[in-house]
Scaffold this active site. Sequence first.
Site, PDB file in Angstrom:
ATOM      1  N   GLY A  11     -14.658   1.139   3.331  1.00 22.93           N
ATOM      2  CA  GLY A  11     -13.714   0.572   2.184  1.00 22.93           C
ATOM      3  C   GLY A  11     -12.624  -0.141   2.793  1.00 22.93           C
ATOM      4  N   GLY A  14     -11.683   1.525   6.046  1.00 15.71           N
ATOM      5  CA  GLY A  14     -12.852   1.617   7.234  1.00 15.71           C
ATOM      6  C   GLY A  14     -13.327   0.250   7.624  1.00 15.71           C
ATOM      7  CG  ASP A  34     -19.964   2.547   2.018  1.00 18.95           C
ATOM      8  OD1 ASP A  34     -18.884   2.290   2.246  1.00 18.95           O
ATOM      9  OD2 ASP A  34     -20.361   2.939   1.040  1.00 18.95           O
ATOM     10  CG  ASN A  91     -14.412   7.227  -1.957  1.00 25.97           C
ATOM     11  OD1 ASN A  91     -15.260   7.633  -1.173  1.00 25.97           O
ATOM     12  ND2 ASN A  91     -14.703   7.372  -3.037  1.00 25.97           N
ATOM     13  CE  LYS A 220      -1.796   7.954   4.799  1.00 31.02           C
ATOM     14  NZ  LYS A 220      -1.534   6.547   4.857  1.00 31.02           N
ATOM     15  CG  LEU A 227       6.333   4.953   3.052  1.00 29.97           C
ATOM     16  CD1 LEU A 227       5.042   4.508   3.578  1.00 29.97           C
ATOM     17  CD2 LEU A 227       7.403   3.910   3.446  1.00 29.97           C
ATOM     18  CB  CYS A 276      -2.835   5.990  -1.018  1.00 25.91           C
ATOM     19  SG  CYS A 276      -4.174   5.884  -0.562  1.00 25.91           S
ATOM     20  CG  PHE A 277       2.834   5.504  -2.749  1.00 27.10           C
ATOM     21  CD1 PHE A 277       2.423   5.756  -1.415  1.00 27.10           C
ATOM     22  CD2 PHE A 277       3.680   4.456  -3.080  1.00 27.10           C
ATOM     23  CE1 PHE A 277       2.811   4.932  -0.285  1.00 27.10           C
ATOM     24  CE2 PHE A 277       4.093   3.704  -2.069  1.00 27.10           C
ATOM     25  CZ  PHE A 277       3.693   3.951  -0.653  1.00 27.10           C
ATOM     26  NE  ARG A 442       4.867  -5.824  -9.386  1.00 27.79           N
ATOM     27  CZ  ARG A 442       4.523  -4.934  -8.176  1.00 27.79           C
ATOM     28  NH1 ARG A 442       5.228  -4.512  -7.246  1.00 27.79           N
ATOM     29  NH2 ARG A 442       3.383  -4.159  -8.547  1.00 27.79           N
TER      30      ARG A 442
END
Length: 462
Positions: A11, A14, A34, A91, A220, A227, A276-277, A442
């Site tokens: 992904g 990876g 995969d 994932n 992590k 962040l 991810c966040f 933005r």
Amino acid sequence: MIKNICCIGAGYVGGPTMAVIAKKCPHIKVTVVDLNQDRIDAWNNEDLKKLPIYEPGLDEVVQEARGRNLFFSTEVDKAIEEAEMIFISVNTPTKTYGVGKGMAADLKYIELCARQIARVAKEDKIVVEKSTLPVRTAQAIKNILDHTGNGVNFQILSNPEFLAEGTAIEDLFEPDRVLIGGDTTPEGEKAIQQLVDVYANWVAKDNILTTNVWSSELSKLTANAFLAQRVSSINAMSELCEKTGADVNEVAKAIGMDSRIGPKFLKASVGFGGSCFQKDILNLVYIAKTYGLNEVADYWEQVIVMNDHQKRRFAKNIISTLYNTVSGKKIAFLGWAFKKDTNDTRESAAIYVADDLISEQAIISIFDPKVGKEQILLDLNYLETRSGEENNKYVQIESDPYKVAKDSHAIAVLTEWDEFKSYDWQKIYDSMLKPAFVFDGRNLLDKKELEKIGFIYQTIGS
Ligand code: NAD
Ligand code: UGA
């Protein structure tokens, strides 16, 4: 010395990570495997424009290493058997069922990998957690490996990935740090050293940090939480700026010059997205709760609460500014990806803003330089707010930004693609209904230029 690496999961992590290891370590054979045949076929596509992931510079790295010491395959067992070191980069989404639904990380893919490695491995292996995992997952992986394996020895390392999409190749070439956690036993330390030696082919030794495995796993989640917290903090201030006449860009600059705060991750926006966040903070909240640390959990949950609010209020503002109704009105979306320079749309703010506007019967016309129709409809349908047919009715997807803008009531900038700045905004203005609105999620465009043309221009936080 490691000569053969396998990575399970081809992904966003990876693929680029292994391509860079292969480029920098021509003496190591790297096989990325995969289950998804289409993805592997795309990685093997002769036409480098058709790689499954868009990342600046990725095509050159793949071109150099692919077929030399970088291979993409669906033969998972074979790759596991051959490798001395196996990265797990599958994932780990938020659970959508059962205990921890909507919060905990779903570890089923990780467990499947562990069981497969245990079944196949006939020699000692180092197993590296590359996926982002709840703290103490290494223990679970170790239990599975030791209880279902063939009596061989496994060392588990944690080596979380800190790359950001859109700058993955730069981040991998020159990481701020590489983090490797492992057991403090002599065997654990030997395994850590073997992975250090891989990275030392291009990363300065001082930037390779080794810790115990739990610190590495938790670092992590902590990094992503910090962040995301900065983005929510500046977004919270953006709303206060709008009420008080302060300008969030000026505030961000003023505080960012304090070396204790620093200038990065202070860009106010329509809300953070990405795979991810949110997932990692929810996971952190869940872990804190399972230890009974309710104040800790509540503290971090606010980062998500604020982010949801930021997305919602952007949509609400469009509706109220357009005279409290968008029914039947065409709203042009510039951008769908969760940030520029990626084709990834997971958790993109654009999805939620569009969903809210469609609920008000707006017609959404979308252009993104790297995202196509199929993906956009998948994203909307995934929310299950309404049927796929209905979404289809309210959404138009174009490959030409000028077509998107034509006859629209308003433009909403959802992604900060550089090319949006260089459009012929006079031409866009001329083709729109009047008054012509731009809602810049933005703070990307030139306010003075747009207002001079005649647009009613609204930004975040001023
Ligand atoms: P992804 O969904 O793009 O890729 C995961 C791949 O794993 C998929 O192609 C899937 O088919 C494959 N897979 C799942 N189970 C498998 C199995 N049993 N055998 C073989 N293949 C299998 O995910 P991603 O964005 O690359 O993220 C992977 C992990 O890395 C996650 O834990 C994520 O939190 C973490 N991470 C992601 C980023 C990012 O920028 N995307 C950055 C740092 C860390
Ligand atoms: C993030 C982290 O930056 C990586 O270190 C981490 O490895 C990765 O998550 C992960 O674990 O998946 P990524 O999500 O790819 O990387 O991209 P970011 O640059 O962090 O942006 C995330 C979101 O925040 C985007 O929607 C972006 O537009 C938004 N953002 C970022 C802001 O709104 N303002 C900012 O100042 C910075």
